[in-house]
Design a protein around this motif. Sequence first.
Motif, PDB file in Angstrom:
ATOM      1  N   LEU A 181       0.857  -1.188   0.000  1.00 43.37           N
ATOM      2  CA  LEU A 181       0.000   0.000   0.000  1.00 43.37           C
ATOM      3  C   LEU A 181       0.891   1.235   0.000  1.00 43.37           C
ATOM      4  O   LEU A 181       1.780   1.359   0.837  1.00 43.37           O
ATOM      5  CB  LEU A 181      -0.914   0.015   1.229  1.00 43.37           C
ATOM      6  N   LEU A 182       0.670   2.143  -0.937  1.00 46.45           N
ATOM      7  CA  LEU A 182       1.390   3.409  -1.020  1.00 46.45           C
ATOM      8  C   LEU A 182       0.418   4.532  -0.709  1.00 46.45           C
ATOM      9  O   LEU A 182      -0.653   4.619  -1.316  1.00 46.45           O
ATOM     10  CB  LEU A 182       1.970   3.599  -2.426  1.00 46.45           C
ATOM     11  N   ALA A 183       0.779   5.413   0.237  1.00 43.95           N
ATOM     12  CA  ALA A 183      -0.109   6.499   0.645  1.00 43.95           C
ATOM     13  C   ALA A 183       0.579   7.850   0.455  1.00 43.95           C
ATOM     14  O   ALA A 183       1.739   8.020   0.828  1.00 43.95           O
ATOM     15  CB  ALA A 183      -0.516   6.329   2.109  1.00 43.95           C
ATOM     16  N   LEU A 184      -0.153   8.804  -0.128  1.00 48.90           N
ATOM     17  CA  LEU A 184       0.394  10.137  -0.391  1.00 48.90           C
ATOM     18  C   LEU A 184      -0.582  11.199   0.107  1.00 48.90           C
ATOM     19  O   LEU A 184      -1.802  11.065  -0.038  1.00 48.90           O
ATOM     20  CB  LEU A 184       0.622  10.368  -1.889  1.00 48.90           C
ATOM     21  N   ASP A 185      -0.043  12.281   0.639  1.00 58.09           N
ATOM     22  CA  ASP A 185      -0.856  13.382   1.131  1.00 58.09           C
ATOM     23  C   ASP A 185      -0.783  14.560   0.153  1.00 58.09           C
ATOM     24  O   ASP A 185       0.221  14.761  -0.530  1.00 58.09           O
ATOM     25  CB  ASP A 185      -0.344  13.815   2.512  1.00 58.09           C
ATOM     26  N   ASP A 186      -1.857  15.356   0.111  1.00 54.64           N
ATOM     27  CA  ASP A 186      -1.875  16.603  -0.671  1.00 54.64           C
ATOM     28  C   ASP A 186      -1.346  16.414  -2.089  1.00 54.64           C
ATOM     29  O   ASP A 186      -0.504  17.179  -2.566  1.00 54.64           O
ATOM     30  CB  ASP A 186      -1.037  17.671   0.042  1.00 54.64           C
ATOM     31  N   LEU A 187      -1.846  15.415  -2.789  1.00 51.54           N
ATOM     32  CA  LEU A 187      -1.330  15.102  -4.118  1.00 51.54           C
ATOM     33  C   LEU A 187      -1.417  16.279  -5.076  1.00 51.54           C
ATOM     34  O   LEU A 187      -0.486  16.542  -5.838  1.00 51.54           O
ATOM     35  CB  LEU A 187      -2.094  13.913  -4.705  1.00 51.54           C
ATOM     36  N   ASP A 188      -2.538  17.000  -5.048  1.00 51.21           N
ATOM     37  CA  ASP A 188      -2.734  18.066  -6.031  1.00 51.21           C
ATOM     38  C   ASP A 188      -2.307  19.447  -5.539  1.00 51.21           C
ATOM     39  O   ASP A 188      -2.584  20.456  -6.191  1.00 51.21           O
ATOM     40  CB  ASP A 188      -4.193  18.101  -6.494  1.00 51.21           C
ATOM     41  N   LEU A 189      -1.601  19.500  -4.414  1.00 51.90           N
ATOM     42  CA  LEU A 189      -1.165  20.786  -3.869  1.00 51.90           C
ATOM     43  C   LEU A 189      -0.143  21.447  -4.795  1.00 51.90           C
ATOM     44  O   LEU A 189       0.855  20.840  -5.172  1.00 51.90           O
ATOM     45  CB  LEU A 189      -0.544  20.580  -2.485  1.00 51.90           C
ATOM     46  N   LYS A 190      -0.405  22.690  -5.175  1.00 51.39           N
ATOM     47  CA  LYS A 190       0.508  23.514  -5.977  1.00 51.39           C
ATOM     48  C   LYS A 190       0.841  22.894  -7.339  1.00 51.39           C
ATOM     49  O   LYS A 190       1.925  23.112  -7.875  1.00 51.39           O
ATOM     50  CB  LYS A 190       1.806  23.800  -5.210  1.00 51.39           C
ATOM     51  N   LEU A 191      -0.076  22.129  -7.889  1.00 47.19           N
ATOM     52  CA  LEU A 191       0.123  21.564  -9.215  1.00 47.19           C
ATOM     53  C   LEU A 191      -0.825  22.236 -10.203  1.00 47.19           C
ATOM     54  O   LEU A 191      -1.981  22.524  -9.877  1.00 47.19           O
ATOM     55  CB  LEU A 191      -0.140  20.056  -9.219  1.00 47.19           C
ATOM     56  N   SER A 192      -0.327  22.462 -11.400  1.00 46.13           N
ATOM     57  CA  SER A 192      -1.188  22.972 -12.461  1.00 46.13           C
ATOM     58  C   SER A 192      -2.120  21.854 -12.914  1.00 46.13           C
ATOM     59  O   SER A 192      -1.958  20.687 -12.522  1.00 46.13           O
ATOM     60  CB  SER A 192      -0.340  23.451 -13.641  1.00 46.13           C
TER      61      SER A 192
END
Length: 291
Positions: A181-192
């Motif tokens: 299991l891979l977990a990521l936070d705030d994936l779309d933060l500061k992305l166009s």
Amino acid sequence: MDSPHGAAVKAEDFGLKGPRGWVFRGVRLDAEPGSLIAVEGPSGSGRTCLLLALTGRMKATEGHAEIAGHRLPRHMTAVRRVAALGPVTGVNELDQSLTVAEQLREGALLQRRYEGPVRALLRPRGERRADARARIDAALAAAGLDLATLPKGPRTSVRDLERLEAVRLSVAIALLGEPRLLALDDLDLKLSDAERAEAWTLLRSIAAAGTTVLAVCSEAPDDVTVLRTAAAEAEPATKAAEATKATKATKDAEAAEAGPAAGTDTKTDETDETDDTTKGADDALAETGRA
């Protein structure tokens, strides 16, 4: 790298309550191995806390979840062994003082030291280096990060990476341990918009290769499984201070777990999950509504 079979993720009335109220509650999920799951909600809705709870970094107070057959909140240590964190602000951040190559070597070294079998430490140095190099190359390929495209190649400073490049590097480091299991936070933060689309394409490819992916975001694409979190009851003015307490408690808990030498057996079905360190993490993380 041959991705391991992903972790099934299930939750039934999963919730976490702190002194200031419910952080999240009533979460239900039944996702197959290799699923791409988005935890969607506005900042302050408890989404990061939910991610940490589902990866065994924080103890829920209501209901239960099951990750790769390991029941939460009882088997938190077992879940931490199969779940890796990508970027999580204040908990699992890249070291801005290192180069990309140094960050990767450090990740490979820590993974071998604390997660690999003891026999791996006894192999000849040349063999260990070759293995680390192969694992790094495979992880970079899976994360879609080509070091040759960076301004100074592998000697590029982490602080000079673009946001999406930093996400890819964090994902590569997490994949070094071949998590289920891979977990990521705030994936779309500061992305166009274009970068956001690239990030989701990356996660789809990882999930398609067999690893279950759990990603916190503000808005998820239509083709992924979505968990939505309601706004937490904590007072907004207190969230920053509580988040600081929370992240420190999480780091202390993981440091305590990493203490024994690699290969040391740790019970996963006893009440050792309720020691003082874990309780401290519970209380502090439960209070925060930061996500």
